[in-house]
Design an enzyme around this catalytic site. Structure first.
Site, PDB file in Angstrom:
ATOM      1  N   CYS A  10      78.904  45.911  89.839  1.00  0.00           N
ATOM      2  CA  CYS A  10      78.399  46.650  88.681  1.00  0.00           C
ATOM      3  C   CYS A  10      78.340  45.731  87.461  1.00  0.00           C
ATOM      4  O   CYS A  10      78.759  44.571  87.526  1.00  0.00           O
ATOM      5  CB  CYS A  10      79.290  47.837  88.388  1.00  0.00           C
ATOM      6  SG  CYS A  10      80.934  47.328  87.886  1.00  0.00           S
ATOM      7  N   CYS A  13      81.674  44.168  86.264  1.00  0.00           N
ATOM      8  CA  CYS A  13      82.159  43.079  87.109  1.00  0.00           C
ATOM      9  C   CYS A  13      81.363  41.804  86.864  1.00  0.00           C
ATOM     10  O   CYS A  13      81.923  40.709  86.802  1.00  0.00           O
ATOM     11  CB  CYS A  13      82.065  43.477  88.583  1.00  0.00           C
ATOM     12  SG  CYS A  13      82.644  45.150  88.930  1.00  0.00           S
TER      13      CYS A  13
END
Lengths: 79, 323
Positions: A10, A13
Site C-alpha cells: 500500500c 508501505c
C-alpha cells in the site's frame, strides 16, 4: 547490515520504503534496503500491522509511518 | 456554554477585522466558516487521536487477539471485537495481515469480521469529524449504530459457516506455525508512543480536513439553501439505498467526506441519508475489496459486502426516523 521493509504494497508501505532508502543514503550506511510484499512472511513473523521495518532480522518498527529523520534515528539506535 | 466560543471569536476577528470581509457576503461567510471549522476539527482530532492512541497502547492489537482467542465469552466476543475495532486505527493495508492473523490465531471468522467492519466505520478520525461538524447527539447515534452494525453483521456472518470460502492458501496455512506470543520490545515511553501514533494519524489526515472543510465552506457560502429541494426533490424511499450503493465502491477519507456531508445536510439533504452514505464510503470500498480478495473466495467477499451493505441501508432508515 540488512534492512527490510515489509508491507502489503500500500501507499504507507511504499513511502516507508522510500524514506528508509533516503535515510540509509543520508547516513551513508553500508546497507541494502529490501522491500518485501509477501504477506505470508509478515504473518509468520507474528505481526498484525504493516509496514514493518527490520534491521538484521529484528523489527524496529511495526505500523506507522516515520519521517526520514525518524527512520535515521531508528537506524542509528541499532548500531 | 460553547467550549469553542474563543475559536469563533478568533474566526470573526480573522475574517471581518484582519481581512475586512463583509459578514453577510458569500466570501465572508465561507471564509469565516472555513477558519472556525478547521481550527475546531484539528483541535478535536488531536485530542481524540491521543485518547485512542492511549487506549491502543494499553491494549495493543496482539494482546487483543490473545484475549479473544483464549476466552469463551458467550456472544460477548462480538461486542468486544467491535469495540476494540473502534480504537484500533485502521489502514486498509493492514487489513490482510490482520485478518489472517486473527482467523489463524483461533478467533472465529464472524468475530474477526465484526472487528474488520467496526475498525474503519467507527474510528477516531470519524468521531472527531462528526463531533466537530454535527455535534454530540449525531455522533453518539452514529457510533452506537456503527457498533451495532458490526456486531450484528459479524454475528450473522459467523452463523453462515463461511470458513470454507477462505482462500485456499489461507486454509492451508498452519496456525501453530504462527508466532502468536509476539512480545513487543518497546523502547520508548508510554507518552511518547501515544503521541507518535496520534501524530502519525494527524499527519495522514490534516490535508483531507483542509480540502474537505474548504469544499464544505464553499457549498455553505455559494450553494442556495433550497438547491437540493428544488433540483433533487424531497427525499423519497429510494434515496437511502441509492446513496448507500453509490457510497460502497467509493474510497474516500472520512476527513474529506464528512465536511462535505455536513454542508449538504445544511442545504436540505436529509441527515439519515447522508449518514448512511458516509458509512458506506468509509466502511466499504473497492480497494478494500481487492485487498480482501487475496484472502477470501468471492462467495465470502460478496456475502460480507452484501450483509454490511444491507445493515447500512437499514440504519439509514433508522437515522431518518429518529434524527
Amino acid at each position: 547490515m540488512t534492512i527490510q521493509v515489509l508491507g502489503s504494497g500500500c501507499m504507507t508501505c511504499k513511502t516507508l520504503f522510500e524514506n528508509t532508502k533516503q535515510a540509509v543514503a543520508e547516513l551513508s550506511l553500508d546497507a541494502e534496503v529490501e522491500y518485501i510484499t509477501d504477506i505470508q512472511k509478515i504473518i509468520e513473523m507474528g505481526y498484525l500491522k504493516t509496514p514493518i521495518l527490520t534491521v538484521n532480522g529484528n523489527a524496529v518498527l511495526v505500523g506507522g509511518l516515520p519521517s526520514v529523520e525518524e527512520v535515521k534515528e531508528l537506524l542509528e539506535g541499532t548500531e | 456554554m460553547d467550549l469553542f466560543y474563543p475559536v469563533q471569536v478568533f474566526a470573526d476577528w480573522f475574517t471581518y477585522q484582519l481581512f475586512g470581509l463583509d459578514a453577510v457576503s458569500r466570501l465572508g461567510s465561507s471564509v469565516n466558516f472555513f477558519v472556525y471549522d478547521t481550527i475546531k476539527i484539528l483541535v478535536l482530532l488531536l485530542l481524540i487521536t491521543h485518547l485512542m492512541g492511549a487506549v491502543n497502547t494499553l491494549f495493543p492489537i496482539e494482546k487483543v487477539r490473545e484475549y479473544l482467542a483464549k476466552n469463551k465469552l458467550f456472544g460477548l466476543e462480538y461486542v468486544i471485537a467491535s469495540l476494540l475495532g473502534t480504537v484500533t486505527p485502521f489502514c486498509s493495508c493492514s487489513s490482510v495481515p490482520l485478518f489472517i492473523g486473527f482467523v489463524k490465531g483461533g478467533i472465529p471468522l464472524g468475530v474477526t469480521l465484526a472487528f474488520l467492519i467496526s475498525s474503519p466505520l467507527v474510528d477516531g478520525v470519524v468521531i472527531a469529524m462528526l463531533l466537530g461538524l454535527f455535534g454530540a447527539k449525531v455522533t453518539a447515534v452514529y457510533v452506537l449504530t456503527g457498533i451495532a452494525i458490526s456486531v450484528i453483521a459479524g454475528y450473522i456472518l459467523g452463523k453462515l459457516n463461511l470458513e470454507r470460502y477462505l482462500a485456499d492458501w489461507v486454509t492451508a496455512l498452519e496456525g501453530d506455525k504462527l508466532n502468536l506470543g509476539t512480545e513487543h520490545t518497546e523502547n520508548s515511553s508510554f507518552i511518547r508512543s501515544v503521541s507518535s501514533e496520534a501524530f502519525t494519524i494527524f499527519k495522514r489526515v490534516y490535508l483531507y480536513v483542509l480540502v474537505g472543510v474548504g469544499l464544505g465552506a464553499f457549498i455553505h457560502g455559494y450553494v442556495p439553501t433550497d438547491f437540493f429541494e428544488t433540483h433533487v426533490g424531497a427525499d423519497n424511499v429510494w434515496s437511502v439505498p441509492i446513496a448507500v450503493l453509490v457510497g460502497v465502491p467509493l474510497y474516500a477519507s472520512a476527513a474529506g467526506v464528512i465536511p462535505i456531508a455536513q454542508a449538504l445536510v445544511a442545504k436540505g439533504i436529509s441527515l439519515g441519508t447522508i449518514l448512511a452514505f458516509m458509512m458506506a464510503t468509509v466502511g466499504l470500498s473497492v480497494p478494500e475489496g481487492l485487498m480482501l480478495k487475496k484472502v477470501m473466495k468471492w462467495q465470502l467477499l460478496v456475502t460480507f459486502f452484501g450483509v454490511v451493505t444491507f445493515a447500512i441501508i437499514l440504519s439509514g432508515y433508522i437515522f431518518n426516523s429518529i434524527l
